[in-house]
Design a protein around this motif. Structure first.
Motif, PDB file in Angstrom:
ATOM      1  N   LEU A 150     -28.221 -13.677  40.913  1.00 39.97           N
ATOM      2  CA  LEU A 150     -25.887 -13.619  40.919  1.00 39.97           C
ATOM      3  C   LEU A 150     -25.640 -12.008  40.874  1.00 39.97           C
ATOM      4  CD1 LEU A 150     -25.263 -16.647  38.965  1.00 39.97           C
ATOM      5  CD2 LEU A 150     -26.390 -16.732  40.719  1.00 39.97           C
ATOM      6  N   VAL A 151     -24.409 -12.203  42.249  1.00 42.39           N
ATOM      7  CA  VAL A 151     -23.739 -11.055  42.508  1.00 42.39           C
ATOM      8  C   VAL A 151     -22.074 -11.406  42.028  1.00 42.39           C
ATOM      9  CG1 VAL A 151     -24.006 -10.323  44.493  1.00 42.39           C
ATOM     10  CG2 VAL A 151     -23.449  -8.475  42.790  1.00 42.39           C
ATOM     11  N   ALA A 152     -21.503 -10.921  41.349  1.00 45.03           N
ATOM     12  CA  ALA A 152     -20.115 -10.991  41.566  1.00 45.03           C
ATOM     13  C   ALA A 152     -19.702 -10.056  41.706  1.00 45.03           C
ATOM     14  CB  ALA A 152     -20.025 -11.842  40.106  1.00 45.03           C
ATOM     15  N   ALA A 153     -18.682 -10.162  42.531  1.00 49.78           N
ATOM     16  CA  ALA A 153     -17.556  -9.289  43.461  1.00 49.78           C
ATOM     17  C   ALA A 153     -16.332  -8.855  43.275  1.00 49.78           C
ATOM     18  CB  ALA A 153     -17.654  -9.581  45.059  1.00 49.78           C
ATOM     19  N   VAL A 154     -15.770  -7.719  42.456  1.00 48.27           N
ATOM     20  CA  VAL A 154     -14.566  -7.915  41.446  1.00 48.27           C
ATOM     21  C   VAL A 154     -13.742  -7.319  42.651  1.00 48.27           C
ATOM     22  CG1 VAL A 154     -15.495  -8.752  39.714  1.00 48.27           C
ATOM     23  CG2 VAL A 154     -15.106  -6.449  40.145  1.00 48.27           C
ATOM     24  N   TRP A 177     -23.166 -19.932  35.252  1.00 45.82           N
ATOM     25  CA  TRP A 177     -24.233 -20.340  35.981  1.00 45.82           C
ATOM     26  C   TRP A 177     -25.255 -19.656  35.591  1.00 45.82           C
ATOM     27  CZ3 TRP A 177     -23.624 -21.726  41.472  1.00 45.82           C
ATOM     28  CH2 TRP A 177     -22.693 -22.919  41.860  1.00 45.82           C
ATOM     29  N   ALA A 178     -25.162 -18.028  35.129  1.00 39.81           N
ATOM     30  CA  ALA A 178     -26.498 -17.126  34.998  1.00 39.81           C
ATOM     31  C   ALA A 178     -27.445 -18.072  34.016  1.00 39.81           C
ATOM     32  CB  ALA A 178     -26.339 -16.129  34.745  1.00 39.81           C
ATOM     33  N   ARG A 179     -26.206 -18.216  32.953  1.00 38.27           N
ATOM     34  CA  ARG A 179     -26.595 -18.722  31.411  1.00 38.27           C
ATOM     35  C   ARG A 179     -27.057 -19.960  31.165  1.00 38.27           C
ATOM     36  NH1 ARG A 179     -22.311 -19.256  29.408  1.00 38.27           N
ATOM     37  NH2 ARG A 179     -21.993 -20.864  29.515  1.00 38.27           N
ATOM     38  N   LEU A 180     -26.640 -20.806  32.103  1.00 41.51           N
ATOM     39  CA  LEU A 180     -27.209 -22.377  32.514  1.00 41.51           C
ATOM     40  C   LEU A 180     -28.968 -22.415  33.148  1.00 41.51           C
ATOM     41  CD1 LEU A 180     -23.950 -24.079  33.192  1.00 41.51           C
ATOM     42  CD2 LEU A 180     -25.680 -24.297  30.706  1.00 41.51           C
ATOM     43  N   MET A 181     -28.485 -21.427  34.420  1.00 42.44           N
ATOM     44  CA  MET A 181     -29.798 -21.275  35.233  1.00 42.44           C
ATOM     45  C   MET A 181     -30.667 -20.279  34.588  1.00 42.44           C
ATOM     46  SD  MET A 181     -28.525 -22.430  38.592  1.00 42.44           S
ATOM     47  CE  MET A 181     -26.970 -21.346  39.079  1.00 42.44           C
ATOM     48  N   LYS A 182     -30.631 -19.647  33.580  1.00 42.10           N
ATOM     49  CA  LYS A 182     -31.357 -18.869  33.478  1.00 42.10           C
ATOM     50  C   LYS A 182     -31.261 -17.562  34.497  1.00 42.10           C
ATOM     51  CE  LYS A 182     -34.102 -21.243  29.390  1.00 42.10           C
ATOM     52  NZ  LYS A 182     -32.775 -22.698  29.323  1.00 42.10           N
ATOM     53  N   ALA A 183     -30.610 -17.068  34.384  1.00 41.17           N
ATOM     54  CA  ALA A 183     -30.639 -16.294  36.016  1.00 41.17           C
ATOM     55  C   ALA A 183     -30.061 -15.008  35.424  1.00 41.17           C
ATOM     56  CB  ALA A 183     -29.977 -16.488  37.324  1.00 41.17           C
ATOM     57  N   ASN A 184     -30.652 -13.851  36.601  1.00 41.07           N
ATOM     58  CA  ASN A 184     -29.875 -12.143  36.688  1.00 41.07           C
ATOM     59  C   ASN A 184     -28.483 -12.160  37.174  1.00 41.07           C
ATOM     60  OD1 ASN A 184     -32.318 -11.874  34.808  1.00 41.07           O
ATOM     61  ND2 ASN A 184     -33.670 -11.658  37.275  1.00 41.07           N
ATOM     62  N   TRP A 185     -27.747 -11.667  35.868  1.00 39.81           N
ATOM     63  CA  TRP A 185     -26.132 -11.191  37.431  1.00 39.81           C
ATOM     64  C   TRP A 185     -25.805 -10.010  36.939  1.00 39.81           C
ATOM     65  CZ3 TRP A 185     -21.725 -10.711  33.968  1.00 39.81           C
ATOM     66  CH2 TRP A 185     -21.292 -10.882  33.258  1.00 39.81           C
ATOM     67  N   SER A 186     -24.898  -9.298  37.835  1.00 46.17           N
ATOM     68  CA  SER A 186     -25.035  -7.986  37.767  1.00 46.17           C
ATOM     69  C   SER A 186     -23.029  -8.312  38.508  1.00 46.17           C
ATOM     70  CB  SER A 186     -25.041  -7.120  38.795  1.00 46.17           C
ATOM     71  OG  SER A 186     -25.370  -7.717  39.715  1.00 46.17           O
ATOM     72  N   VAL A 187     -22.071  -7.113  37.933  1.00 48.01           N
ATOM     73  CA  VAL A 187     -20.703  -7.250  39.057  1.00 48.01           C
ATOM     74  C   VAL A 187     -20.977  -6.231  39.245  1.00 48.01           C
ATOM     75  CG1 VAL A 187     -18.299  -7.802  38.587  1.00 48.01           C
ATOM     76  CG2 VAL A 187     -19.928  -8.248  36.555  1.00 48.01           C
ATOM     77  N   ALA A 188     -20.354  -6.276  41.084  1.00 51.58           N
ATOM     78  CA  ALA A 188     -20.432  -5.022  41.611  1.00 51.58           C
ATOM     79  C   ALA A 188     -18.676  -4.861  42.196  1.00 51.58           C
ATOM     80  CB  ALA A 188     -21.035  -5.602  43.014  1.00 51.58           C
ATOM     81  N   HIS A 189     -18.364  -3.764  42.691  1.00 51.31           N
ATOM     82  CA  HIS A 189     -17.287  -3.234  42.657  1.00 51.31           C
ATOM     83  C   HIS A 189     -17.283  -2.497  43.851  1.00 51.31           C
ATOM     84  CE1 HIS A 189     -13.221  -1.927  43.188  1.00 51.31           C
ATOM     85  NE2 HIS A 189     -13.543  -0.600  42.539  1.00 51.31           N
ATOM     86  N   ALA A 216     -15.257  -4.358  32.474  1.00 45.90           N
ATOM     87  CA  ALA A 216     -15.556  -4.619  31.559  1.00 45.90           C
ATOM     88  C   ALA A 216     -15.347  -4.578  30.181  1.00 45.90           C
ATOM     89  CB  ALA A 216     -17.077  -3.649  32.071  1.00 45.90           C
ATOM     90  N   LYS A 217     -14.572  -3.740  30.215  1.00 40.70           N
ATOM     91  CA  LYS A 217     -14.334  -4.147  28.691  1.00 40.70           C
ATOM     92  C   LYS A 217     -13.456  -5.653  28.509  1.00 40.70           C
ATOM     93  CE  LYS A 217     -11.994  -1.172  24.963  1.00 40.70           C
ATOM     94  NZ  LYS A 217     -11.596   0.016  24.346  1.00 40.70           N
ATOM     95  N   LYS A 218     -12.685  -5.740  29.155  1.00 37.51           N
ATOM     96  CA  LYS A 218     -11.094  -6.791  28.616  1.00 37.51           C
ATOM     97  C   LYS A 218     -11.806  -8.198  28.340  1.00 37.51           C
ATOM     98  CE  LYS A 218      -6.905  -7.573  31.031  1.00 37.51           C
ATOM     99  NZ  LYS A 218      -6.375  -8.338  31.729  1.00 37.51           N
ATOM    100  N   TYR A 219     -13.330  -8.190  29.663  1.00 37.90           N
ATOM    101  CA  TYR A 219     -13.384  -9.639  30.127  1.00 37.90           C
ATOM    102  C   TYR A 219     -15.500  -9.327  29.785  1.00 37.90           C
ATOM    103  CZ  TYR A 219      -9.676  -9.807  33.407  1.00 37.90           C
ATOM    104  OH  TYR A 219      -8.680 -10.228  33.919  1.00 37.90           O
ATOM    105  N   ARG A 220     -15.439  -8.258  28.560  1.00 34.90           N
ATOM    106  CA  ARG A 220     -16.713  -8.673  27.933  1.00 34.90           C
ATOM    107  C   ARG A 220     -18.021  -8.568  28.863  1.00 34.90           C
ATOM    108  NH1 ARG A 220     -14.743 -12.078  22.356  1.00 34.90           N
ATOM    109  NH2 ARG A 220     -12.874 -10.897  22.412  1.00 34.90           N
ATOM    110  N   PRO A 223     -22.728  -4.290  29.030  1.00 34.78           N
ATOM    111  CA  PRO A 223     -23.253  -2.801  28.825  1.00 34.78           C
ATOM    112  C   PRO A 223     -24.510  -2.669  30.428  1.00 34.78           C
ATOM    113  CG  PRO A 223     -23.172  -2.687  27.116  1.00 34.78           C
ATOM    114  CD  PRO A 223     -22.951  -4.329  27.301  1.00 34.78           C
ATOM    115  N   GLY A 224     -24.988  -2.175  31.654  1.00 33.58           N
ATOM    116  CA  GLY A 224     -25.248  -2.325  32.213  1.00 33.58           C
ATOM    117  C   GLY A 224     -25.063  -2.827  32.926  1.00 33.58           C
ATOM    118  N   LYS A 225     -24.353  -4.068  33.064  1.00 32.14           N
ATOM    119  CA  LYS A 225     -24.288  -5.538  34.150  1.00 32.14           C
ATOM    120  C   LYS A 225     -23.918  -4.728  35.666  1.00 32.14           C
ATOM    121  CE  LYS A 225     -25.941  -8.686  32.286  1.00 32.14           C
ATOM    122  NZ  LYS A 225     -27.209 -10.054  32.564  1.00 32.14           N
TER     123      LYS A 225
END
Length: 284
Positions: A150-154, A177-189, A216-220, A223-225
């Motif tokens: 999963l990739v979150a575009a912010v 969703w990543a937690r429930l479905m045991k998926a990899n995820w990242s945040v992209a800007h 990233a710090k504000k929404y916890r 690191p590395g995501k």
């Protein structure tokens, strides 16, 4: 952000791909929620304007509804076999949006699922995505891999005049969703430096890097995501998705006035023209 109800909107003219069934089986059970299916027959029934030309118009209607009922029975059997609680309704009303939103508002956090199709076969609901009162998951015909990516575009700097709350919800839903479905995820800007500003590129890069770090710090966000992508979002995101074999892109869907509802936004419009992967659209 927890999804409380899944609503699958199916176009009775084309029904669904087997890949969509597979995705539902992977998506629904981890959430432990039921699924409501709306088989929309309104597009098919529009042809009734010509039925008066045929002497067997009643038979035509009966045959059409019989085929839809058969698909309904098949879907009920499929989801029951997969231990998924399901309810299926057949919509004949031309105001399918009202019917859909009525179901959406029966639960606090609903999510609508719609299967994509080629441009000439797309349901008219694709022109009304901003009017659906819930997040929308658009499915293409590519199967999901194991594990999911999963990739979150912010847009932490809010350059596109959208509320920071949307980005917060994008990350929250992606993480859930990543937690429930045991998926990899990242945040992209994404950031883009036009030719007239190229001499300020290092400063612009620093501004976006710091903005993403603060976000990233504000929404916890662990690191590395987070990843910072250079380029026009509709190009940079697609490249990132293809390189990382991402399965679901989570992004915002916003409009600022009625006129812009026709266009939504350049990035979203470009991505919706041809889905690079499944897209989950967050409204607020």
């Amino acid at each position: 952000m927890i999804t409380e109800q899944f609503i699958w909107f199916i176009d009775s003219r084309f029904y669904y791909q087997t890949t969509s069934l597979d995705k539902m089986v992977r998506l629904i059970p981890p959430h432990q929620k039921p699924i409501k299916i709306i088989i929309d027959a309104s597009a098919q029934l529009k042809g009734r304007g010509y039925w008066h030309l045929f002497s067997d118009k009643d038979t035509l209607l009966e045959e059409l509804m019989a085929k839809i009922e058969l698909k309904k029975t098949q879907l009920l059997k499929f989801f029951t076999m997969n231990a998924i609680q399901v309810e299926i309704v057949i919509n004949q009303s031309t105001d399918y949006l009202k019917v859909l939103n009525s179901e959406v508002n029966n639960s606090l956090n609903s999510l609508v699922v719609i299967e994509d199709n080629t441009a000439e076969k797309r349901h008219s609901i694709f022109q009304k995505l901003t009017d659906i009162e819930a997040p929308v998951l658009l499915l293409n015909n590519k199967p999901w891999k194991h594990p999911l990516n999963l990739v979150a575009a912010v847009d932490p700097l809010h350059e596109h005049a959208r509320s920071g709350k949307i980005d917060e919800n994008i990350v929250a839903l992606t993480e859930s969703w990543a937690r429930l479905m045991k998926a990899n995820w990242s945040v992209a800007h994404c950031y883009y430096v036009t030719s007239v500003l190229v001499k300020y590129k290092s400063k612009i890069l620093s501004m976006h890097r710091d903005g993403l770090a603060d976000f990233a710090k504000k929404y916890r966000v662990p690191p590395g995501k987070c990843v910072l992508l250079e380029g026009v979002p509709e190009v940079a995101l697609v490249s990132y998705i293809e390189k990382n074999n991402s399965n679901i892109l989570v992004m915002g869907l916003i409009t600022r006035n009625k006129l812009e509802q026709l266009w939504v936004g350049s990035t979203t419009t470009a991505l919706l023209t041809k889905l690079p992967c499944d897209i989950l659209l967050i409204k607020k």
